[in-house]
Design a protein around this motif. Structure first.
Motif, PDB file in Angstrom:
ATOM      1  N   LEU A 135      81.129  64.305  -1.751  1.00 52.33           N
ATOM      2  CA  LEU A 135      80.088  63.332  -1.933  1.00 52.33           C
ATOM      3  C   LEU A 135      81.120  61.888  -1.923  1.00 52.33           C
ATOM      4  CD1 LEU A 135      78.146  64.671  -5.280  1.00 52.33           C
ATOM      5  CD2 LEU A 135      77.203  64.476  -3.179  1.00 52.33           C
ATOM      6  N   SER A 136      81.731  62.335  -2.225  1.00 50.95           N
ATOM      7  CA  SER A 136      82.273  60.641  -1.820  1.00 50.95           C
ATOM      8  C   SER A 136      83.029  60.076  -0.089  1.00 50.95           C
ATOM      9  CB  SER A 136      83.698  60.239  -2.570  1.00 50.95           C
ATOM     10  OG  SER A 136      84.611  60.737  -2.442  1.00 50.95           O
ATOM     11  N   GLY A 137      82.673  61.165   0.414  1.00 52.05           N
ATOM     12  CA  GLY A 137      82.889  60.891   2.526  1.00 52.05           C
ATOM     13  C   GLY A 137      81.443  60.872   2.202  1.00 52.05           C
ATOM     14  N   PHE A 138      80.878  60.313   1.871  1.00 55.11           N
ATOM     15  CA  PHE A 138      79.272  60.606   2.544  1.00 55.11           C
ATOM     16  C   PHE A 138      79.253  58.826   3.419  1.00 55.11           C
ATOM     17  CE2 PHE A 138      78.116  64.262   1.733  1.00 55.11           C
ATOM     18  CZ  PHE A 138      77.672  65.126   2.959  1.00 55.11           C
ATOM     19  N   GLU A 139      79.095  58.505   4.302  1.00 55.43           N
ATOM     20  CA  GLU A 139      78.666  56.640   4.809  1.00 55.43           C
ATOM     21  C   GLU A 139      77.469  56.836   5.836  1.00 55.43           C
ATOM     22  OE1 GLU A 139      82.178  55.736   6.665  1.00 55.43           O
ATOM     23  OE2 GLU A 139      83.408  55.468   5.218  1.00 55.43           O
ATOM     24  N   GLN A 140      76.471  55.784   5.659  1.00 53.72           N
ATOM     25  CA  GLN A 140      76.045  54.849   5.996  1.00 53.72           C
ATOM     26  C   GLN A 140      75.866  54.508   7.595  1.00 53.72           C
ATOM     27  OE1 GLN A 140      73.314  53.254   3.091  1.00 53.72           O
ATOM     28  NE2 GLN A 140      71.195  54.136   3.910  1.00 53.72           N
ATOM     29  N   ALA A 141      75.165  55.181   7.983  1.00 51.62           N
ATOM     30  CA  ALA A 141      75.720  54.482   9.881  1.00 51.62           C
ATOM     31  C   ALA A 141      74.654  55.026  10.861  1.00 51.62           C
ATOM     32  CB  ALA A 141      76.669  56.288  10.615  1.00 51.62           C
ATOM     33  N   ARG A 142      74.522  54.377  11.828  1.00 55.39           N
ATOM     34  CA  ARG A 142      73.673  54.039  12.715  1.00 55.39           C
ATOM     35  C   ARG A 142      73.727  55.346  14.221  1.00 55.39           C
ATOM     36  NH1 ARG A 142      69.020  51.999  11.489  1.00 55.39           N
ATOM     37  NH2 ARG A 142      69.233  50.010   9.945  1.00 55.39           N
ATOM     38  N   THR A 143      72.895  55.651  14.431  1.00 53.40           N
ATOM     39  CA  THR A 143      72.345  56.551  16.280  1.00 53.40           C
ATOM     40  C   THR A 143      72.882  55.510  17.352  1.00 53.40           C
ATOM     41  OG1 THR A 143      70.510  57.238  15.994  1.00 53.40           O
ATOM     42  CG2 THR A 143      71.522  58.891  14.942  1.00 53.40           C
ATOM     43  N   THR A 144      72.931  56.108  17.940  1.00 53.64           N
ATOM     44  CA  THR A 144      72.773  54.935  19.273  1.00 53.64           C
ATOM     45  C   THR A 144      71.209  55.190  19.670  1.00 53.64           C
ATOM     46  OG1 THR A 144      72.722  57.913  20.661  1.00 53.64           O
ATOM     47  CG2 THR A 144      74.651  56.188  20.742  1.00 53.64           C
ATOM     48  N   ALA A 145      70.355  56.214  19.365  1.00 50.62           N
ATOM     49  CA  ALA A 145      69.288  55.836  18.612  1.00 50.62           C
ATOM     50  C   ALA A 145      68.623  54.892  17.820  1.00 50.62           C
ATOM     51  CB  ALA A 145      68.680  56.608  19.399  1.00 50.62           C
TER      52      ALA A 145
END
Length: 167
Positions: free
Chosen positions: A116-126
């Motif tokens: 659970l601590s390993g999840f980060e929000q990110a953005r795809t190339t789209a």
């Protein structure tokens, strides 16, 4: 569970409305998973099985159905995965999910907390918002996200939820 849960700590007392308790984490790998599920369903007859229907999981879903086990097949397209993880995040942020921190499950609980601590929000190339895992695995965390999939949905009340990891 309906009602409230009171948790006391050094910082004070927290009262949680309609808490969700993790009672047990089970991890099945390899052969015999269908038999393990049958055994669990005999112990918890009102349970619902939710399984990954993507890639190799499609064969597992077929095997479950072939054995007359009702299964909610969940695909892992990015939008579905994000929805599952956002719901889990909401429940964690609301402190509605009660994760035990002792007992014979401590190894798997620690594994879950690590994932659970390993999840980060990110953005795809789209430009789509997504969640990526920086942990070495995320299967137990994803299992939990599937297990709490219907929590808060007035249309479906599920007492016992299991997600079977197909490795």
């Amino acid at each position: 569970h309906k009602g409230t849960y009171e948790k006391k700590s050094k910082e004070g007392t927290v009262i949680i409305e309609n808490p969700i308790f993790i009672r047990k984490i089970l991890r099945f790998k390899g052969h015999g998973q269908v038999e393990n599920i049958k055994q669990l369903l005999s112990q918890y007859p009102n349970s619902k099985v939710i399984a990954d229907s993507s890639h190799v999981g499609a064969e597992f879903v077929r095997q479950l159905r072939e054995n007359q086990i009702t299964v909610d097949a969940q695909d892992f397209k990015p939008a579905n995965r994000n929805m599952l993880l956002m719901n889990l995040r909401r429940l964690l942020d609301q402190k509605r999910l009660v994760i035990p921190n002792k007992g014979d499950q401590i190894f798997l609980i620690n594994r879950l907390l690590h994932e659970l601590s390993g999840f980060e929000q990110a953005r795809t190339t789209a430009g789509m918002e997504t969640w990526k895992s920086t942990a070495d695995h995320d299967d137990i965390a994803i299992s939990l996200a599937l297990a709490v999939k219907h929590v808060g949905s007035p249309k479906q009340m599920v007492q016992n939820l299991f997600y079977i990891i197909q490795n």
